[in-house]
Design a protein around this motif. Structure first.
Motif, PDB file in Angstrom:
ATOM      1  N   VAL A 184      46.271  -0.832  41.903  1.00 62.40           N
ATOM      2  CA  VAL A 184      47.070  -1.251  40.750  1.00 62.40           C
ATOM      3  C   VAL A 184      48.468  -0.649  40.876  1.00 62.40           C
ATOM      4  N   PRO A 185      49.511  -1.479  40.803  1.00 62.60           N
ATOM      5  CA  PRO A 185      50.872  -0.929  40.858  1.00 62.60           C
ATOM      6  C   PRO A 185      51.103   0.105  39.766  1.00 62.60           C
ATOM      7  N   ALA A 186      51.904   1.107  40.075  1.00 63.37           N
ATOM      8  CA  ALA A 186      52.145   2.200  39.129  1.00 63.37           C
ATOM      9  C   ALA A 186      52.778   1.703  37.833  1.00 63.37           C
ATOM     10  N   ASN A 187      53.622   0.680  37.944  1.00 66.60           N
ATOM     11  CA  ASN A 187      54.307   0.150  36.764  1.00 66.60           C
ATOM     12  C   ASN A 187      54.099  -1.355  36.668  1.00 66.60           C
ATOM     13  N   ILE A 188      53.399  -1.773  35.627  1.00 65.40           N
ATOM     14  CA  ILE A 188      53.192  -3.196  35.369  1.00 65.40           C
ATOM     15  C   ILE A 188      53.887  -3.526  34.064  1.00 65.40           C
ATOM     16  N   SER A 189      54.907  -4.358  34.145  1.00 63.79           N
ATOM     17  CA  SER A 189      55.662  -4.724  32.950  1.00 63.79           C
ATOM     18  C   SER A 189      54.861  -5.737  32.128  1.00 63.79           C
ATOM     19  N   THR A 190      55.472  -6.240  31.068  1.00 65.61           N
ATOM     20  CA  THR A 190      54.792  -7.178  30.176  1.00 65.61           C
ATOM     21  C   THR A 190      54.463  -8.478  30.902  1.00 65.61           C
ATOM     22  N   THR A 191      53.221  -8.878  30.871  1.00 69.27           N
ATOM     23  CA  THR A 191      52.716 -10.162  31.391  1.00 69.27           C
ATOM     24  C   THR A 191      53.378 -10.631  32.682  1.00 69.27           C
ATOM     25  N   PRO A 192      53.288  -9.865  33.774  1.00 70.44           N
ATOM     26  CA  PRO A 192      53.894 -10.325  35.023  1.00 70.44           C
ATOM     27  C   PRO A 192      53.280 -11.620  35.538  1.00 70.44           C
ATOM     28  N   LEU A 193      52.011 -11.877  35.149  1.00 72.24           N
ATOM     29  CA  LEU A 193      51.325 -13.099  35.587  1.00 72.24           C
ATOM     30  C   LEU A 193      51.118 -14.061  34.424  1.00 72.24           C
ATOM     31  N   GLY A 194      51.942 -13.926  33.418  1.00 68.89           N
ATOM     32  CA  GLY A 194      51.818 -14.733  32.205  1.00 68.89           C
ATOM     33  C   GLY A 194      51.815 -16.231  32.477  1.00 68.89           C
ATOM     34  N   GLY A 195      50.921 -16.942  31.794  1.00 69.32           N
ATOM     35  CA  GLY A 195      50.869 -18.398  31.895  1.00 69.32           C
ATOM     36  C   GLY A 195      50.108 -18.932  33.082  1.00 69.32           C
ATOM     37  N   LEU A 196      49.653 -18.056  33.978  1.00 64.94           N
ATOM     38  CA  LEU A 196      48.940 -18.495  35.167  1.00 64.94           C
ATOM     39  C   LEU A 196      47.430 -18.474  34.960  1.00 64.94           C
ATOM     40  N   THR A 197      46.740 -19.401  35.613  1.00 66.06           N
ATOM     41  CA  THR A 197      45.289 -19.346  35.740  1.00 66.06           C
ATOM     42  C   THR A 197      45.015 -19.036  37.207  1.00 66.06           C
TER      43      THR A 197
END
Length: 211
Positions: A184-197
């Protein structure tokens, strides 16, 4: 140098010239030397281009302070080479002449990011209809919407050194298979994969990712 004593250049105001391909000197190293120094990357130009790093003498093929781009119109492949970070763009900038890819962005089918590049800046490839992207092991940061909006990307392989997934960095990309080679990346911002299935593929020994 292996050993830099206390402020060897103290009291001087100077330009420190290094080869354009050097990746050892940084602003922090320069500060250690003392004085007021400015890093200058020296190029060897021939027929308008540097023979070492490929940058155009007028800077027209730069997409980062030390990142050069080249586009093959026949194949639709956009290739980036160099060191460090690409430029950042605000969302509205990608419609302006100051956006370096304005003339070609609708023609890009594939992006190859070379080793040595560490950061994909904000909106750098936003809304490009890319079908394939190759990311280097040196990459540590994918910033806001950097790979989003094109809708034609099917898979992305995220290198193991990546530490930062930026806001909506893959939103609207179309990616359905995302391969995470590291934890897991140390820093995950808000919804980096938002909208994807999507399916998130991880090594069978990984114990850092959870539902």
């Amino acid at each position: 140098p292996t050993n830099i004593s206390t402020t060897p250049l103290g009291g001087l105001t100077y330009n420190l010239h290094v080869p354009c391909t050097d990746n050892k000197w940084t602003a922090a190293t320069l500060k250690t030397c003392g004085g007021t120094g400015t890093l200058v990357y020296d190029h060897a130009y021939e027929d308008g281009y540097c023979t070492a790093c490929g940058v155009a003498e007028d800077g027209s093929n730069l997409c980062g302070d030390r990142v050069v781009w080249n586009f093959d119109e026949e194949t639709g492949v956009l290739t980036l080479t160099g060191i460090g970070s690409t430029y950042n763009y605000e969302l509205g900038d990608i419609k302006l002449e100051s956006y370096v890819f304005l003339a070609i962005k609708d023609q890009v089918k594939e992006i190859v990011v070379g080793e040595g590049i560490t950061i994909l800046g904000k909106h750098i490839f936003y809304q490009m209809p890319i079908e394939k992207v190759t990311l280097p092991n040196s990459l540590t940061h994918i910033d806001t919407r950097a790979l989003g909006g094109g809708g034609k990307l099917t898979e992305v392989v995220i290198p193991s050194q990546l530490a930062n997934l930026g806001f909506n960095c893959l939103v609207g990309s179309g990616a359905t298979d995302i391969y995470m080679l590291g934890g897991v990346p140390a820093n995950i911002s808000t919804t980096p994969l938002g909208g994807l299935t999507y399916k998130l593929h991880i090594p069978c020994t990984d114990d850092s990712w959870t539902e």
